[in-house]
Design an enzyme around this catalytic site. Structure first.
Site, PDB file in Angstrom:
ATOM      1  N   PHE A  11       0.827  -1.214   0.000  1.00 42.90           N
ATOM      2  CA  PHE A  11       0.000   0.000   0.000  1.00 42.90           C
ATOM      3  C   PHE A  11       0.865   1.270   0.000  1.00 42.90           C
ATOM      4  CE2 PHE A  11      -2.310   2.851   3.198  1.00 42.90           C
ATOM      5  CZ  PHE A  11      -2.992   3.554   2.223  1.00 42.90           C
ATOM      6  N   LEU A  34       5.935 -10.343  -2.953  1.00 35.45           N
ATOM      7  CA  LEU A  34       4.509 -10.477  -3.279  1.00 35.45           C
ATOM      8  C   LEU A  34       3.794 -11.463  -2.352  1.00 35.45           C
ATOM      9  CD1 LEU A  34       4.549 -10.391  -7.200  1.00 35.45           C
ATOM     10  CD2 LEU A  34       4.181  -8.504  -5.599  1.00 35.45           C
ATOM     11  N   ALA A  81       9.189  -3.125   3.319  1.00 37.02           N
ATOM     12  CA  ALA A  81       8.657  -4.491   3.321  1.00 37.02           C
ATOM     13  C   ALA A  81       8.402  -4.941   4.755  1.00 37.02           C
ATOM     14  CB  ALA A  81       9.642  -5.448   2.645  1.00 37.02           C
ATOM     15  N   GLU A  83       5.327  -7.431   7.315  1.00 34.53           N
ATOM     16  CA  GLU A  83       3.967  -7.891   7.620  1.00 34.53           C
ATOM     17  C   GLU A  83       3.357  -6.750   8.419  1.00 34.53           C
ATOM     18  OE1 GLU A  83       2.256 -10.523   6.734  1.00 34.53           O
ATOM     19  OE2 GLU A  83       3.880 -11.523   5.662  1.00 34.53           O
ATOM     20  N   THR A  99       9.849 -11.678   8.963  1.00 34.69           N
ATOM     21  CA  THR A  99      10.031 -10.601   7.972  1.00 34.69           C
ATOM     22  C   THR A  99      10.480  -9.294   8.632  1.00 34.69           C
ATOM     23  OG1 THR A  99       8.526 -11.494   6.330  1.00 34.69           O
ATOM     24  CG2 THR A  99       8.790  -9.103   6.335  1.00 34.69           C
ATOM     25  N   THR A 133       6.357   2.579  12.353  1.00 34.06           N
ATOM     26  CA  THR A 133       5.004   2.972  12.757  1.00 34.06           C
ATOM     27  C   THR A 133       4.998   3.670  14.121  1.00 34.06           C
ATOM     28  OG1 THR A 133       2.901   2.001  13.517  1.00 34.06           O
ATOM     29  CG2 THR A 133       4.796   0.584  13.625  1.00 34.06           C
ATOM     30  N   ASP A 134       3.972   4.480  14.368  1.00 33.57           N
ATOM     31  CA  ASP A 134       3.826   5.097  15.693  1.00 33.57           C
ATOM     32  C   ASP A 134       3.379   4.069  16.735  1.00 33.57           C
ATOM     33  OD1 ASP A 134       1.191   4.726  14.884  1.00 33.57           O
ATOM     34  OD2 ASP A 134       0.524   6.753  15.371  1.00 33.57           O
ATOM     35  N   GLU A 135       2.985   2.871  16.270  1.00 37.89           N
ATOM     36  CA  GLU A 135       2.503   1.861  17.226  1.00 37.89           C
ATOM     37  C   GLU A 135       3.626   1.358  18.135  1.00 37.89           C
ATOM     38  OE1 GLU A 135      -0.318  -1.021  15.698  1.00 37.89           O
ATOM     39  OE2 GLU A 135      -0.739   0.274  13.998  1.00 37.89           O
ATOM     40  N   TYR A 159       2.778  -7.306  16.151  1.00 39.76           N
ATOM     41  CA  TYR A 159       3.191  -6.443  15.039  1.00 39.76           C
ATOM     42  C   TYR A 159       4.060  -5.290  15.533  1.00 39.76           C
ATOM     43  CZ  TYR A 159       2.849  -2.492  11.793  1.00 39.76           C
ATOM     44  OH  TYR A 159       3.149  -1.405  11.015  1.00 39.76           O
ATOM     45  N   SER A 162       7.433  -6.306  16.826  1.00 39.29           N
ATOM     46  CA  SER A 162       8.398  -6.664  15.776  1.00 39.29           C
ATOM     47  C   SER A 162       8.924  -5.401  15.089  1.00 39.29           C
ATOM     48  CB  SER A 162       7.778  -7.638  14.760  1.00 39.29           C
ATOM     49  OG  SER A 162       6.782  -6.998  13.988  1.00 39.29           O
ATOM     50  N   LYS A 163       8.089  -4.407  14.919  1.00 41.69           N
ATOM     51  CA  LYS A 163       8.559  -3.143  14.314  1.00 41.69           C
ATOM     52  C   LYS A 163       9.505  -2.431  15.288  1.00 41.69           C
ATOM     53  CE  LYS A 163       7.633  -1.539  10.881  1.00 41.69           C
ATOM     54  NZ  LYS A 163       8.193  -1.696   9.499  1.00 41.69           N
ATOM     55  N   PRO A 294      -7.883  -8.109  21.288  1.00 39.69           N
ATOM     56  CA  PRO A 294      -7.085  -8.165  22.518  1.00 39.69           C
ATOM     57  C   PRO A 294      -5.904  -7.192  22.452  1.00 39.69           C
ATOM     58  CG  PRO A 294      -6.986 -10.266  21.286  1.00 39.69           C
ATOM     59  CD  PRO A 294      -7.902  -9.361  20.537  1.00 39.69           C
TER      60      PRO A 294
HETATM   61  P1  NAD Z   1       1.521  -3.661   3.185  1.00 37.69           P
HETATM   62  O1  NAD Z   1       1.189  -4.859   4.013  1.00 37.69           O
HETATM   63  O2  NAD Z   1       0.458  -3.064   2.326  1.00 37.69           O
HETATM   64  O3  NAD Z   1       2.748  -3.989   2.209  1.00 37.69           O
HETATM   65  C1  NAD Z   1       3.866  -4.713   2.624  1.00 37.69           C
HETATM   66  C2  NAD Z   1       4.642  -5.143   1.373  1.00 37.69           C
HETATM   67  O4  NAD Z   1       5.813  -5.853   1.804  1.00 37.69           O
HETATM   68  C3  NAD Z   1       3.860  -6.074   0.439  1.00 37.69           C
HETATM   69  O5  NAD Z   1       4.023  -5.670  -0.900  1.00 37.69           O
HETATM   70  C4  NAD Z   1       4.494  -7.437   0.681  1.00 37.69           C
HETATM   71  O6  NAD Z   1       4.447  -8.280  -0.464  1.00 37.69           O
HETATM   72  C5  NAD Z   1       5.926  -7.040   1.036  1.00 37.69           C
HETATM   73  N1  NAD Z   1       6.602  -8.054   1.842  1.00 37.69           N
HETATM   74  C6  NAD Z   1       6.144  -8.646   2.990  1.00 37.69           C
HETATM   75  N2  NAD Z   1       7.033  -9.554   3.419  1.00 37.69           N
HETATM   76  C7  NAD Z   1       8.086  -9.502   2.574  1.00 37.69           C
HETATM   77  C8  NAD Z   1       9.325 -10.193   2.496  1.00 37.69           C
HETATM   78  N3  NAD Z   1       9.655 -11.133   3.407  1.00 37.69           N
HETATM   79  N4  NAD Z   1      10.161  -9.895   1.479  1.00 37.69           N
HETATM   80  C9  NAD Z   1       9.846  -8.977   0.549  1.00 37.69           C
HETATM   81  N5  NAD Z   1       8.669  -8.287   0.559  1.00 37.69           N
HETATM   82  C10 NAD Z   1       7.813  -8.560   1.557  1.00 37.69           C
HETATM   83  O7  NAD Z   1       2.122  -2.592   4.197  1.00 37.69           O
HETATM   84  P2  NAD Z   1       1.985  -1.001   4.188  1.00 37.69           P
HETATM   85  O8  NAD Z   1       0.736  -0.618   4.850  1.00 37.69           O
HETATM   86  O9  NAD Z   1       2.266  -0.509   2.819  1.00 37.69           O
HETATM   87  O10 NAD Z   1       3.175  -0.621   5.158  1.00 37.69           O
HETATM   88  C11 NAD Z   1       4.498  -0.413   4.650  1.00 37.69           C
HETATM   89  C12 NAD Z   1       5.443  -0.108   5.806  1.00 37.69           C
HETATM   90  O11 NAD Z   1       5.009   1.054   6.490  1.00 37.69           O
HETATM   91  C13 NAD Z   1       5.518  -1.217   6.860  1.00 37.69           C
HETATM   92  O12 NAD Z   1       6.851  -1.350   7.279  1.00 37.69           O
HETATM   93  C14 NAD Z   1       4.638  -0.712   7.989  1.00 37.69           C
HETATM   94  O13 NAD Z   1       5.089  -1.214   9.227  1.00 37.69           O
HETATM   95  C15 NAD Z   1       4.839   0.783   7.873  1.00 37.69           C
HETATM   96  N6  NAD Z   1       3.699   1.614   8.332  1.00 37.69           N
HETATM   97  C16 NAD Z   1       2.424   1.376   7.882  1.00 37.69           C
HETATM   98  C17 NAD Z   1       1.382   2.213   8.303  1.00 37.69           C
HETATM   99  C18 NAD Z   1      -0.051   2.029   7.790  1.00 37.69           C
HETATM  100  O14 NAD Z   1      -0.943   2.735   8.244  1.00 37.69           O
HETATM  101  N7  NAD Z   1      -0.312   1.148   6.832  1.00 37.69           N
HETATM  102  C19 NAD Z   1       1.631   3.265   9.173  1.00 37.69           C
HETATM  103  C20 NAD Z   1       2.950   3.480   9.607  1.00 37.69           C
HETATM  104  C21 NAD Z   1       3.962   2.656   9.163  1.00 37.69           C
END
Ligand code: NAD
Length: 354
Positions: A11, A34, A81, A83, A99, A133-135, A159, A162-163, A294
């Site tokens: 995303f 992917l 990248a 989870e 991951t 993330t802010d989490e 989650y 791990s971050k 939870p």
């Molecule tokens: P997402 O789940 O939409 O996308 C994650 C991508 O990483 C996917 O394309 C997936 O195929 C790829 N991926 C997962 N495991 C992988 C691996 N082992 N090797 C290679 N590629 C792998 O996540 P997102 O929402 O786009 O978030 C992106 C980053 O931003 C993350 O690190 C997340 O912690 C951080 N983040 C997200 C948010 C949010 O609101 N979505 C907010 C703050 C930070």
């Protein structure tokens, strides 16, 4: 510049890649394995640009990661990248450790040996940008408190733990090995190409289908919402202008209770969708409270003063303008989400995954 973006089919990663190709002269190499969350169709707008390339690599596979560093020779790494879904981390935490923690470790080690091979000029330009993330800060209980870059870490879910672990690794690689890292911690994102398991797209698509709109607990949990394209602009700014070793919090100054987010979406849909499903008078009739998650954090809110003052970034969208755009995007891009829902999108369901 050559920018290697991990998780570029996700995303936020795909928003970063679209931003770079559409607004800069830089080149991008997407590294993504992917998983279910990776979708090459989110990169369709830039897929034919000669400055865009894709490589299907799992970031925990150190041989492939080292090879892509050697062959692509990036100036900047933007590491997204991961989870990313809290509910999935509660059901099955192993993939999150693998991951988010091991994958980040593998990337840092590959970046470290690649960095050592660069000449002084290229060393001075190199950056490893870790997106988090802010989490990691846990949750807030007072209504005026905000997360700053100095807030102690107190993650609640597998989650966020791990971050948090991956953030610590990045800081240690900067401190111990002098790897030039920058780190960002961002609030909840929303916008186009958001996988339908997350709250905002889930509510829009369930509403259009006349299905219940699930709200955890009493719906009073507060999140700070940031439009994904504002986040992509902020990330590019930090990657290219951020100070080595620094952390920047990124937020939208848009705190909303989950229940108010759901009601806002219902109001927008009430105005623009003439044929409501079933016999409902308003989409809000579909709201259904479900058992709380939870360990559910009560409130997140970001103090984004540092990135504003030091790098001049502020969000362009308010929650009202961003959510209006988002609802319209889902109404106008049925094919994208229908292909996600029926499993025919270019993710693991195509049988491409290892
Ligand atoms: P997402 O789940 O939409 O996308 C994650 C991508 O990483 C996917 O394309 C997936 O195929 C790829 N991926 C997962 N495991 C992988 C691996 N082992 N090797 C290679 N590629 C792998 O996540 P997102 O929402 O786009 O978030 C992106 C980053 O931003 C993350 O690190 C997340 O912690 C951080 N983040 C997200 C948010 C949010 O609101 N979505 C907010 C703050 C930070």
């Amino acid at each position: 510049m050559k920018i290697l973006v991990t998780g570029g089919a996700g995303f936020i990663g795909s928003a970063v890649v679209r931003h770079i190709i559409e607004n800069t002269a830089d080149e991008v190499m997407v590294v993504d394995c992917l998983t279910y969350a990776g979708n090459l169709e989110s990169l369709a707008p830039v897929a034919n640009d000669p400055r865009y390339a894709f490589s299907r690599i799992d970031i925990t596979d150190s041989k492939s990661v080292n090879e892509i560093f050697a062959s692509y020779q990036p100036d900047i790494v933007m590491h997204l990248a991961a989870e990313s879904h809290v509910d999935r981390s509660i059901d099955g935490p192993a993939a999150f450790i693998q991951t988010n923690v091991m994958g980040t470790f593998v990337l840092l080690e590959a970046a470290r040996s690649y960095y050592a091979s660069l000449n002084d000029e290229r060393k001075a330009a190199f950056r490893f940008h870790h997106i988090s993330t802010d989490e990691v800060y846990g949750d807030l209980h007072g209504t005026d408190d905000l997360f700053t870059e100095e807030t102690p870490y107190a993650p609640s879910s597998p989650y966020s733990a791990s971050k948090a672990a991956s953030d610590h690794l990045v800081r240690a690689w900067n401190r111990t090995y002098k790897l030039p890292t920058v780190l960002t911690n961002c609030s909840n994102n929303y916008g186009p190409y958001h996988f339908p398991e997350k709250l905002i797209p889930l509510i829009i698509l369930n509403a259009l289908a006349g299905k219940p709109l699930p709200v955890y607990g009493d719906g009073k949990q507060v999140r700070d919402w940031l439009y994904v394209e504002d986040h992509a602009r902020a990330l590019y700014k930090v990657a290219t202008e951020g100070k080595i070793g620094e952390t920047y919090n990124i937020g939208g100054h848009n705190e909303r209770k989950n229940i108010d987010v759901v009601k806002t979406i219902c109001n927008i849909l009430d105005e623009i969708v003439a044929d409501k499903p079933g016999n409902i008078a308003s989409f809000a009739d579909l709201i259904t409270y479900v058992t709380d998650r939870p360990g559910h954090d009560m409130r997140y809110a970001i103090d984004a003063t540092k990135i504003q003052k030091e790098l001049g970034w502020v969000p362009e969208e308010t929650f009202e303008s961003g959510i209006e755009k988002t609802v319209h995007w889902y109404l106008n891009n049925k094919e994208w989400w229908q292909r996600v829902q029926d499993g025919s999108y270019a993710g693991e369901r195509l049988g491409l995954n290892k």
